[in-house]
Design a protein around this motif. Sequence first.
Motif, mmCIF file in Angstrom:
data_model
loop_
_atom_site.group_PDB
_atom_site.id
_atom_site.type_symbol
_atom_site.label_atom_id
_atom_site.label_comp_id
_atom_site.label_asym_id
_atom_site.label_seq_id
_atom_site.Cartn_x
_atom_site.Cartn_y
_atom_site.Cartn_z
ATOM 1 N N LYS A 20 -23.700 -43.481 -20.985
ATOM 2 C CA LYS A 20 -22.539 -44.367 -21.052
ATOM 3 C C LYS A 20 -21.339 -43.534 -21.461
ATOM 4 C CE LYS A 20 -19.903 -48.039 -21.943
ATOM 5 N NZ LYS A 20 -18.549 -47.498 -21.903
ATOM 6 N N VAL A 21 -20.318 -43.544 -20.631
ATOM 7 C CA VAL A 21 -19.086 -42.849 -20.982
ATOM 8 C C VAL A 21 -17.950 -43.853 -21.041
ATOM 9 C CG1 VAL A 21 -19.772 -40.595 -20.091
ATOM 10 C CG2 VAL A 21 -18.626 -42.181 -18.579
ATOM 11 N N GLY A 22 -17.137 -43.709 -22.052
ATOM 12 C CA GLY A 22 -16.023 -44.623 -22.251
ATOM 13 C C GLY A 22 -14.739 -44.107 -21.632
ATOM 14 N N THR A 23 -13.731 -44.923 -21.735
ATOM 15 C CA THR A 23 -12.428 -44.589 -21.175
ATOM 16 C C THR A 23 -11.886 -43.289 -21.754
ATOM 17 O OG1 THR A 23 -11.972 -46.923 -20.799
ATOM 18 C CG2 THR A 23 -10.065 -45.454 -20.842
ATOM 19 N N SER A 24 -12.113 -43.055 -23.040
ATOM 20 C CA SER A 24 -11.583 -41.831 -23.657
ATOM 21 C C SER A 24 -12.261 -40.578 -23.106
ATOM 22 C CB SER A 24 -11.735 -41.888 -25.177
ATOM 23 O OG SER A 24 -13.097 -41.933 -25.542
ATOM 24 N N THR A 25 -13.438 -40.724 -22.531
ATOM 25 C CA THR A 25 -14.122 -39.579 -21.919
ATOM 26 C C THR A 25 -13.575 -39.284 -20.535
ATOM 27 O OG1 THR A 25 -16.152 -40.084 -23.131
ATOM 28 C CG2 THR A 25 -16.377 -38.678 -21.191
ATOM 29 N N VAL A 26 -13.287 -40.313 -19.771
ATOM 30 C CA VAL A 26 -12.869 -40.120 -18.382
ATOM 31 C C VAL A 26 -11.356 -40.033 -18.213
ATOM 32 C CG1 VAL A 26 -14.956 -41.181 -17.462
ATOM 33 C CG2 VAL A 26 -12.918 -42.586 -17.806
ATOM 34 N N SER A 27 -10.608 -40.245 -19.293
ATOM 35 C CA SER A 27 -9.157 -40.157 -19.170
ATOM 36 C C SER A 27 -8.574 -39.279 -20.267
ATOM 37 C CB SER A 27 -8.525 -41.551 -19.209
ATOM 38 O OG SER A 27 -8.822 -42.192 -20.418
ATOM 39 N N ARG A 28 -7.382 -38.802 -20.014
ATOM 40 C CA ARG A 28 -6.677 -37.958 -20.972
ATOM 41 C C ARG A 28 -5.798 -38.829 -21.853
ATOM 42 N NH1 ARG A 28 -4.428 -32.948 -17.768
ATOM 43 N NH2 ARG A 28 -2.536 -34.032 -18.313
ATOM 44 N N ALA A 29 -5.193 -38.218 -22.845
ATOM 45 C CA ALA A 29 -4.360 -38.957 -23.796
ATOM 46 C C ALA A 29 -3.208 -39.682 -23.106
ATOM 47 C CB ALA A 29 -3.832 -38.021 -24.876
ATOM 48 N N ASP A 30 -2.692 -39.110 -22.018
ATOM 49 C CA ASP A 30 -1.573 -39.742 -21.318
ATOM 50 C C ASP A 30 -2.020 -40.822 -20.329
ATOM 51 O OD1 ASP A 30 -2.624 -38.291 -19.198
ATOM 52 O OD2 ASP A 30 -0.822 -37.107 -18.844
ATOM 53 N N GLY A 31 -3.329 -41.080 -20.262
ATOM 54 C CA GLY A 31 -3.856 -42.118 -19.384
ATOM 55 C C GLY A 31 -4.297 -41.621 -18.028
ATOM 56 N N SER A 32 -3.988 -40.386 -17.691
ATOM 57 C CA SER A 32 -4.410 -39.852 -16.401
ATOM 58 C C SER A 32 -5.894 -39.481 -16.447
ATOM 59 C CB SER A 32 -3.559 -38.633 -16.019
ATOM 60 O OG SER A 32 -3.737 -37.599 -16.961
ATOM 61 N N VAL A 33 -6.472 -39.300 -15.280
ATOM 62 C CA VAL A 33 -7.893 -38.992 -15.161
ATOM 63 C C VAL A 33 -8.158 -37.575 -15.661
ATOM 64 C CG1 VAL A 33 -9.783 -38.703 -13.516
ATOM 65 C CG2 VAL A 33 -8.161 -40.555 -13.216
ATOM 66 N N SER A 34 -9.214 -37.424 -16.442
ATOM 67 C CA SER A 34 -9.622 -36.104 -16.931
ATOM 68 C C SER A 34 -10.630 -35.503 -15.950
ATOM 69 C CB SER A 34 -10.244 -36.210 -18.323
ATOM 70 O OG SER A 34 -10.679 -34.937 -18.738
ATOM 71 N N LEU A 35 -10.114 -34.819 -14.952
ATOM 72 C CA LEU A 35 -10.978 -34.255 -13.914
ATOM 73 C C LEU A 35 -11.950 -33.239 -14.484
ATOM 74 C CD1 LEU A 35 -8.414 -33.847 -11.002
ATOM 75 C CD2 LEU A 35 -10.223 -35.563 -11.225
ATOM 76 N N GLY A 36 -11.527 -32.472 -15.464
ATOM 77 C CA GLY A 36 -12.400 -31.465 -16.060
ATOM 78 C C GLY A 36 -13.604 -32.087 -16.743
ATOM 79 N N ARG A 37 -13.365 -33.115 -17.563
ATOM 80 C CA ARG A 37 -14.480 -33.767 -18.267
ATOM 81 C C ARG A 37 -15.393 -34.489 -17.293
ATOM 82 N NH1 ARG A 37 -10.803 -35.004 -23.063
ATOM 83 N NH2 ARG A 37 -10.060 -36.710 -21.798
ATOM 84 N N ILE A 38 -14.802 -35.173 -16.313
ATOM 85 C CA ILE A 38 -15.630 -35.892 -15.337
ATOM 86 C C ILE A 38 -16.431 -34.891 -14.506
ATOM 87 C CG2 ILE A 38 -15.602 -37.392 -13.306
ATOM 88 C CD1 ILE A 38 -13.175 -38.796 -14.541
#
Length: 141
Positions: A20-38
């Motif tokens: 289970k991954v939450g929004t904070s895992t899949v997105s960055r602080a500015d709300g954009s998608v965190s491609l690196g983490r995903i």
Amino acid sequence: MSARLHGRADLARAKRVVVKVGTSTVSRADGSVSLGRIGHLVEQLTELHLAGKEVMLVSSGAVGVGRGKLRKQQLFSRSVQMSIGGTTPETPSLNACAAAGQSGVMGLYEQLFGQYDVLCAQVLVSPADFAQEAKVAKLKR
């Protein structure tokens, strides 16, 4: 019956892994998608899949991705409306953000898992799906 993992030995014995991954895992602080983490997550899940595990990913992020999409649309609409003297658009609801973002999140997972020749699919559920035993049994299959 599900059991929680307490170490690497438990993971090695597990047949099915649910992550289970939450929004904070899949997105960055500015709300954009965190491609690196995903991307890193997809790589790790692929390794589990290739090791013979049944992998299930429960992912948040649709609201955040949708909010970003709708924000861009709203900025464009606001600019046009101000130019012609109309009213400015309303802030989109959470449901609207989730609806706009769901396809984007799924498309991203499809692209990333596809790099490893791993197929993925989605199952959308709501609390109502867990209210009846027959539906719960069907979901477990």
